[in-house]
Design an enzyme around this catalytic site. Structure first.
Site, PDB file in Angstrom:
ATOM      1  N   ASP A   1      -3.808 -68.285 -18.044  1.00 56.45           N
ATOM      2  CA  ASP A   1      -3.378 -67.760 -19.337  1.00 56.45           C
ATOM      3  C   ASP A   1      -2.019 -68.307 -19.743  1.00 56.45           C
ATOM      4  OD1 ASP A   1      -5.389 -65.860 -20.468  1.00 56.45           O
ATOM      5  OD2 ASP A   1      -5.202 -64.965 -18.501  1.00 56.45           O
TER       6      ASP A   1
ATOM      7  N   HIS B   1     -11.953 -59.031 -15.549  1.00 59.57           N
ATOM      8  CA  HIS B   1     -12.918 -60.044 -15.974  1.00 59.57           C
ATOM      9  C   HIS B   1     -14.293 -59.915 -15.333  1.00 59.57           C
ATOM     10  CE1 HIS B   1     -10.160 -62.401 -18.378  1.00 59.57           C
ATOM     11  NE2 HIS B   1      -9.283 -62.426 -17.399  1.00 59.57           N
TER      12      HIS B   1
ATOM     13  N   ASP C   1      -6.585 -41.893  -8.628  1.00 58.24           N
ATOM     14  CA  ASP C   1      -7.257 -40.737  -8.051  1.00 58.24           C
ATOM     15  C   ASP C   1      -8.374 -41.126  -7.075  1.00 58.24           C
ATOM     16  OD1 ASP C   1      -5.611 -38.946  -9.318  1.00 58.24           O
ATOM     17  OD2 ASP C   1      -7.047 -38.407 -10.886  1.00 58.24           O
TER      18      ASP C   1
ATOM     19  N   GLU D   1       1.910 -63.792 -17.891  1.00 56.58           N
ATOM     20  CA  GLU D   1       0.971 -64.875 -18.162  1.00 56.58           C
ATOM     21  C   GLU D   1       1.031 -65.323 -19.623  1.00 56.58           C
ATOM     22  OE1 GLU D   1      -2.905 -63.468 -17.009  1.00 56.58           O
ATOM     23  OE2 GLU D   1      -2.392 -61.404 -17.436  1.00 56.58           O
TER      24      GLU D   1
ATOM     25  N   ARG E   1      -7.142 -55.061 -10.143  1.00 54.89           N
ATOM     26  CA  ARG E   1      -6.606 -55.529 -11.420  1.00 54.89           C
ATOM     27  C   ARG E   1      -7.377 -54.821 -12.532  1.00 54.89           C
ATOM     28  NH1 ARG E   1      -5.941 -61.756 -13.495  1.00 54.89           N
ATOM     29  NH2 ARG E   1      -8.212 -61.836 -13.159  1.00 54.89           N
TER      30      ARG E   1
END
Length: 259
Positions: A178, A48, A87, A152, A73
């Site tokens: 959510d 977000h 990586d 969620e 996230r």
């Protein structure tokens, strides 16, 4: 040189609660301020917030001297993105919108080298392998990856037992906002029905021996969720902390400062 130990994953076995923040403000100064604050973990929110891959890399570099565990996230389940995150050195991921066991299993595969998964090999270009300098990175990296999936939605809650049974899923994080929307209570994450659902889910996650996570900036509610088995608890968001503190100070001085 050995692969860095994922201290966050290693500490999950203790079941001791670990508190942290969701981070939405890019910038290395912000990283260092939060890194020194004393939280157990910070989630760099690519889903977000306006973080791009280079921003996340800079954040990881800035946090490296601090004891806090960096977590990312990602915006979605894209294996190509997940490969790049691994990586550059990400070891713990909280992946949003996981609704069933098949999605969870696909994530497990994307995060691991063969034969356990299908992560692409590129250690000579990877910060995680210190650009090829980590001894036997390709054979030791899998053990240090920590996957926490976000449940969620109503579908995810209905499929929770199957998700928990997926080998390689280290924990499940409940997303109250959510989930409340999916249940028909948009903007009401503390509705009694939502709280009851989250409480039961956390108990099931904990009983399965997995990391049980949740976000609650209401500390009384956070304490309740901890009593239900939550041991990975988000207690704040950096943008809210800054905005609320600034507004509080502005309100105070607008009323006049007493000499």
């Amino acid at each position: 040189m050995r692969v860095p130990v994922n201290t966050f994953k290693a500490g999950l076995a203790s079941k001791e609660p670990r508190y942290g923040l969701f981070v939405g403000l890019p910038g290395t100064s912000n990283a260092e301020i939060l890194g020194a604050a004393g939280f157990d973990w910070l989630i760099i929110d690519h889903e977000h917030a306006p973080f791009e891959l280079a921003d996340i890399l800079c954040y990881l570099q800035a946090l490296a001297p601090y004891a806090v565990a960096p977590i990312v996230r990602p915006v979605d389940h894209n294996p190509a993105l997940l490969k790049k995150l691994l990586d550059i050195g990400v070891q713990t991921l909280v992946v949003p919108m996981v609704d069933d066991a098949a999605q969870a299993a696909a994530l497990v595969s994307a995060l691991r080298y063969p034969p356990q998964g299908n992560r692409g090999l590129g250690a000579s270009l990877a910060r995680a392998a210190r650009w090829g300098q980590v001894d036997d990175y390709l054979h030791t990296a899998n053990a240090q990856i920590c996957l926490i999936v976000q449940a969620e939605s109503v579908a995810a809650i209905n499929n929770l037992d199957d998700i928990l049974a997926v080998d390689g899923v280290d924990g499940v994080f409940i997303g109250p906002s959510d989930l409340s929307a999916s249940m028909g209570y948009v903007g009401k994450p503390e509705h009694p029905d939502v709280v009851e659902t989250i409480s039961a889910a956390l108990q099931a996650i904990s009983a399965a021996g997995k990391c049980a996570g949740v976000l609650s900036i209401n500390l009384d509610m956070a304490a309740h969720y901890q009593s239900c088995g939550a041991n990975f608890i988000g207690v704040g968001v950096d943008t809210l902390l800054l905005g609320n503190s600034a507004a509080q100070l502005a309100t105070t001085v607008a009323k006049g400062i007493e000499s």
